[in-house]
Design a protein around this motif. Structure first.
Motif, short mmCIF file in Angstrom:
data_model
loop_
_atom_site.label_atom_id
_atom_site.label_comp_id
_atom_site.label_asym_id
_atom_site.label_seq_id
_atom_site.Cartn_x
_atom_site.Cartn_y
_atom_site.Cartn_z
N ILE A 190 0.84 -1.20 0.00
CA ILE A 190 0.00 0.00 0.00
C ILE A 190 0.87 1.25 0.00
O ILE A 190 2.07 1.20 0.29
N ASN A 191 0.25 2.36 -0.36
CA ASN A 191 0.84 3.68 -0.20
C ASN A 191 0.06 4.44 0.85
O ASN A 191 -1.16 4.27 0.97
N SER A 235 1.93 -0.38 -5.92
CA SER A 235 1.11 -0.71 -4.75
C SER A 235 -0.30 -1.07 -5.20
O SER A 235 -0.74 -0.72 -6.30
N ALA A 238 -4.24 2.55 -1.50
CA ALA A 238 -3.63 3.73 -0.88
C ALA A 238 -4.58 4.31 0.14
O ALA A 238 -5.81 4.21 0.02
N ALA A 250 -3.39 11.33 -5.40
CA ALA A 250 -4.15 10.10 -5.18
C ALA A 250 -5.12 9.83 -6.32
O ALA A 250 -5.24 8.70 -6.81
N PHE A 261 -8.15 4.33 -3.49
CA PHE A 261 -7.75 4.98 -2.25
C PHE A 261 -8.98 5.41 -1.47
O PHE A 261 -10.09 5.46 -1.99
#
Length: 479
Positions: A190-191, A235, A238, A250, A261
């Motif tokens: 993930i971010n 990733s 997020a 994003a 995200f």
């Protein structure tokens, strides 16, 4: 779990469910609509915590002096980011047109003397006005010195700090993210965007993610490395912490690389739990095993029980205490939610630099728009404190003396703070610091009359009173 805790958890879940990824605030505050710094300052704030990068300010010396080390971000490794680099342009450089050559020379000196992972070059008002082609110089330097050189065009005259935040995100998207391929991409990567690791807050959350087998490929920008940011496109999901800063990044990463995200918060127990749930749900949607959801619930039950047990020592001392929150951005609603959890009453909160979605969240929590206020002058804030008489004010260092003048306890919750307040352990620490501030015996002493005033009052009351009329009658015949 008590009924109050259950209600807070349900309310938190409702708040987060109302914001799907594509519905997250598209209408962030306009660059010119907020105060508190120029666009260059905002760009430098977002990018400087990338720790193994040399940040070169192509401008007169004052620009770098004004922006250096202006955040309480922490690094677990390199400290190059805290070294100040500037081309120090002078009037002679500008008149003779020597500024671009001076920039190329500075890049070479940094490459040879410090061997950074990359060099970020910030253009400011002066270089924009004289027409320096920073993009061309950076391309030439990258080819000549075999190092990534990233132009960040962020003249302060272009707008406020909020605009600079978004310009920094655009620079990462255009020149950095996607330039390095990950060696070992996995289904649990993930971010985390808009997390600055202030006072080491990210380090309170990373162990929890590690226990779940979730790897943070890139935390942008807090404690980040250039290679991590460059490979962030691999990733699977997020989390957006501060939408004011990197919401554009994003959204475009979702469009370009299909990285879903959500916007969440690590402040408060129920908010932290909900954020971890959302992370797990996004990963499962992207192909991770459904067993992850069960692991998350087991972890949350354990951590929540431990945190509530520790908070019991403070809840009965803080319940019903009144708080004035004078900050902005994501903290305008995330810290409000955390304070409500421990039973505190919010007298007011600033919505300075808050997005439209931030304001909606606050309204859902407080149920009264009168508690919301924009940035105000120190005299107005002082008047508000005198009128509402809160038990404590939470803000940044800029307004601490207003609280002290009003003889009200104050706690720093902005970037200069010394304590980390994220996650379960951070919530306990926040309650502890508020309790220490409110119940510090110095406030009772401060509100009493000064000793010398008490002495003067006592002395005057002890003086014999003279009947002036009798004195006049006694002396009438003398004259």
């Amino acid at each position: 779990m008590s009924s109050i805790e259950t209600q807070m958890r349900d309310a938190s879940a409702k708040i987060f469910r109302t914001t799907e990824a594509k519905e997250t605030c598209h209408n962030a505050s306009q660059g010119s609509a907020a105060s508190g710094g120029c666009a260059f300052d905002g760009a430098k704030i977002v990018l400087q915590p990338i720790t193994d990068v040399a940040h070169l300010v192509h401008a007169p010396l004052a620009c770098e002096g004004n922006s250096w080390d202006n955040r309480g971000a922490a690094s677990s490794g390199p400290v190059l980011w805290r070294t100040s680099f500037t081309t120090d342009l002078t009037e002679l450089d500008i008149v003779t047109g020597d500024s671009e050559r001076k920039l190329l020379k500075a890049i070479r000196e940094i490459k040879e003397g410090y061997a950074p992972a990359a060099i970020f070059v910030y253009g400011t008002c002066v270089t924009e006005l004289i027409g320096d082609d920073i993009d061309a110089v950076c391309r030439q330097a990258a080819q000549k010195f075999a190092i990534p050189v990233v132009p960040v065009k962020s003249p302060g005259s272009g707008g406020s700090k909020n605009l600079g935040n978004r310009l920094a995100g655009e620079a990462l998207l255009e020149h950095v993210i996607g330039t390095v391929e990950a060696d070992d991409p996995g289904p649990y990567d993930i971010n985390i965007l808009g997390e600055f690791n202030l006072s080491g807050e990210f380090w309170l959350m990373k162990p929890l993610l590690d226990r779940l087998g979730i790897r943070v490929r890139a935390c942008i920008p807090g404690d980040a490395r250039y290679a991590q940011v460059a490979s962030a496109h691999r990733s699977r999901a997020a989390m957006m912490v501060c939408s004011t800063a990197l919401i554009n990044l994003a959204r475009k990463m979702e469009e370009r690389w299909n990285i879903p995200f959500f916007e969440g918060s690590f402040y408060g127990i129920s908010s932290t739990s909900e954020a971890l749930r959302r992370i797990a749900q996004l990963l499962v949607r992207k192909g991770a095993g459904s067993a992850l959801l069960h692991h998350v619930e087991a972890l949350l039950a354990e951590e929540e029980e431990r945190a509530w047990k520790k908070l019991e020592a403070y809840r009965h001392r803080l319940e019903g205490k009144r708080v004035q929150l004078n900050t902005g951005g994501v903290k305008s609603w995330s810290i409000v939610h955390a304070l409500i959890e421990i039973g505190m009453e919010i007298v007011g909160t600033s919505i300075r630099k808050s997005t439209t979605r931030d304001k909606e969240r606050i309204k859902q929590m407080l149920k009264d728009e009168n508690h919301l206020h924009q940035s105000m002058a120190a005299s107005e804030l002082y008047a508000m404190l005198r009128e509402h008489k809160p038990d404590i004010m939470l803000s940044g260092g800029r307004t601490q003396f207003v609280a002290l003048e009003a003889k009200i306890p104050w706690l720093d919750v902005n970037q200069e703070r010394q304590h980390a307040y994220a996650g379960y352990a951070g919530m306990v620490e926040l309650a502890r610091q508020i309790d220490l501030a409110i119940h510090n015996p110095v406030w009772a002493q401060l509100r009493e009359p000064a000793p010398w005033k008490q002495f003067v009052t006592t002395a005057r009351s002890a003086e014999p009173r003279i009947n002036m009329r009798s004195a006049d009658e006694a002396t009438a015949g003398f004259y």
